[in-house]
Design a protein around this motif. Structure first.
Motif, mmCIF file in Angstrom:
data_model
loop_
_atom_site.group_PDB
_atom_site.id
_atom_site.type_symbol
_atom_site.label_atom_id
_atom_site.label_comp_id
_atom_site.label_asym_id
_atom_site.label_seq_id
_atom_site.Cartn_x
_atom_site.Cartn_y
_atom_site.Cartn_z
ATOM 1 N N THR A 1 0.679 -0.956 -0.080
ATOM 2 C CA THR A 1 0.038 0.126 0.005
ATOM 3 C C THR A 1 1.007 1.231 0.134
ATOM 4 O OG1 THR A 1 -0.240 0.170 2.400
ATOM 5 C CG2 THR A 1 -1.964 -1.079 1.129
ATOM 6 N N VAL A 2 0.324 2.347 -0.699
ATOM 7 C CA VAL A 2 1.009 3.869 -0.490
ATOM 8 C C VAL A 2 -0.184 4.776 -0.347
ATOM 9 C CG1 VAL A 2 2.568 3.194 -2.398
ATOM 10 C CG2 VAL A 2 0.373 4.124 -2.930
ATOM 11 N N ILE A 3 0.197 5.951 0.225
ATOM 12 C CA ILE A 3 -0.741 6.930 0.776
ATOM 13 C C ILE A 3 -1.883 7.473 -0.133
ATOM 14 C CG2 ILE A 3 0.616 7.436 2.934
ATOM 15 C CD1 ILE A 3 1.463 10.053 1.512
ATOM 16 N N ASP A 4 -1.455 7.601 -1.314
ATOM 17 C CA ASP A 4 -2.436 8.136 -2.438
ATOM 18 C C ASP A 4 -2.136 7.528 -3.787
ATOM 19 O OD1 ASP A 4 -0.219 9.438 -3.517
ATOM 20 O OD2 ASP A 4 -0.720 11.306 -2.492
ATOM 21 N N ALA A 5 -3.176 7.638 -4.610
ATOM 22 C CA ALA A 5 -2.942 7.083 -5.909
ATOM 23 C C ALA A 5 -1.752 7.636 -6.820
ATOM 24 C CB ALA A 5 -4.172 7.396 -6.802
ATOM 25 N N ALA A 6 -1.405 8.739 -6.439
ATOM 26 C CA ALA A 6 -0.274 9.745 -7.267
ATOM 27 C C ALA A 6 0.888 8.834 -6.996
ATOM 28 C CB ALA A 6 -0.094 10.920 -6.832
ATOM 29 N N GLN A 7 1.162 8.197 -5.562
ATOM 30 C CA GLN A 7 2.210 7.358 -5.559
ATOM 31 C C GLN A 7 2.106 6.124 -6.278
ATOM 32 O OE1 GLN A 7 3.295 7.183 -1.455
ATOM 33 N NE2 GLN A 7 3.976 9.561 -1.525
ATOM 34 N N ILE A 8 0.963 5.530 -6.494
ATOM 35 C CA ILE A 8 1.037 4.316 -7.155
ATOM 36 C C ILE A 8 1.804 4.431 -8.557
ATOM 37 C CG2 ILE A 8 -0.388 2.660 -8.253
ATOM 38 C CD1 ILE A 8 -2.537 2.866 -6.261
ATOM 39 N N GLU A 9 1.477 5.467 -9.176
ATOM 40 C CA GLU A 9 2.110 5.782 -10.652
ATOM 41 C C GLU A 9 3.716 6.139 -10.259
ATOM 42 O OE1 GLU A 9 0.885 5.209 -13.618
ATOM 43 O OE2 GLU A 9 -1.096 4.474 -12.447
ATOM 44 N N LYS A 10 3.968 6.724 -9.391
ATOM 45 C CA LYS A 10 5.175 7.023 -8.963
ATOM 46 C C LYS A 10 6.126 6.078 -8.663
ATOM 47 C CE LYS A 10 7.414 11.084 -6.460
ATOM 48 N NZ LYS A 10 7.163 12.093 -5.623
ATOM 49 N N VAL A 11 5.707 5.088 -7.911
ATOM 50 C CA VAL A 11 6.601 4.257 -7.239
ATOM 51 C C VAL A 11 6.880 3.290 -8.742
ATOM 52 C CG1 VAL A 11 6.629 2.008 -6.292
ATOM 53 C CG2 VAL A 11 5.714 3.943 -5.171
ATOM 54 N N GLY A 12 5.746 2.919 -9.533
ATOM 55 C CA GLY A 12 5.847 1.946 -10.721
ATOM 56 C C GLY A 12 6.785 2.707 -11.653
ATOM 57 N N ALA A 13 7.038 4.106 -11.900
ATOM 58 C CA ALA A 13 7.836 4.744 -12.672
ATOM 59 C C ALA A 13 9.246 4.529 -12.363
ATOM 60 C CB ALA A 13 7.408 6.160 -13.061
ATOM 61 N N LEU A 14 9.355 4.616 -10.917
ATOM 62 C CA LEU A 14 10.871 4.456 -10.474
ATOM 63 C C LEU A 14 11.341 3.072 -10.678
ATOM 64 C CD1 LEU A 14 10.559 6.393 -6.979
ATOM 65 C CD2 LEU A 14 11.940 7.111 -9.079
ATOM 66 N N ALA A 15 10.355 2.149 -10.482
ATOM 67 C CA ALA A 15 11.003 0.739 -10.592
ATOM 68 C C ALA A 15 11.290 0.484 -12.105
ATOM 69 C CB ALA A 15 9.724 -0.084 -10.075
ATOM 70 N N LYS A 16 10.565 1.140 -12.888
ATOM 71 C CA LYS A 16 10.926 0.904 -14.181
ATOM 72 C C LYS A 16 12.154 1.278 -14.735
ATOM 73 C CE LYS A 16 5.967 0.447 -16.128
ATOM 74 N NZ LYS A 16 4.897 1.239 -16.625
ATOM 75 N N GLY A 17 12.632 2.460 -14.092
ATOM 76 C CA GLY A 17 13.768 3.308 -14.633
ATOM 77 C C GLY A 17 15.192 2.693 -13.838
#
Length: 123
Positions: free
Chosen positions: A88-104
């Motif tokens: 879990t994360v605190i908000d929906a924006a972090q879901i995308e942010k974490v995914g993008a960081l992992a892809k990088g």
């Protein structure tokens, strides 16, 4: 003619004979199951596990660089370069942010994002 008496119940002798028969039935020789071939095939998964662990650490290190992400509730699974994010994360924006960081992260082939928004329970 001498008869052969099995030692004990003869169960161990039966297992040995069955395994010899199975190897010859399959067309393999007994030498095909020697220790070096088993050891070399066993070392491949160990190397893969080490690579997976190293990539997992790199992904967590990338999360740690971004101070806005609380990675305490994020799970990272890696299998041959494929990353799966859970937790879990605190908000929906972090879901995308974490995914993008992992892809990088170098070495990441794909990212499956299964993150959800953390819900606060009323007390």
């Amino acid at each position: 003619m001498k008869s052969i008496k099995p030692f004990g119940s003869g169960f161990a002798a039966l297992i040995v004979l069955a395994s010899i028969g199975a190897a010859s039935y399959a067309g393999d020789t007994i030498a095909a199951a020697s220790a070096p071939s088993v050891a070399s095939s066993a070392s491949a998964p160990v190397a893969t596990r080490k690579e997976n662990r190293a990539l997992r650490k790199l992904v967590y290190a990338e999360f740690a660089k971004d101070k806005s992400i609380d990675a305490g509730d994020i799970g990272v699974g890696v299998k041959s370069g494929a990353v799966t994010l859970t937790g879990t994360v605190i908000d929906a924006a972090q879901i995308e942010k974490v995914g993008a960081l992992a892809k990088g992260v170098p070495g990441v082939v794909s990212v499956t994002n299964k993150l959800a928004i953390r819900r606060n329970f009323a007390q």
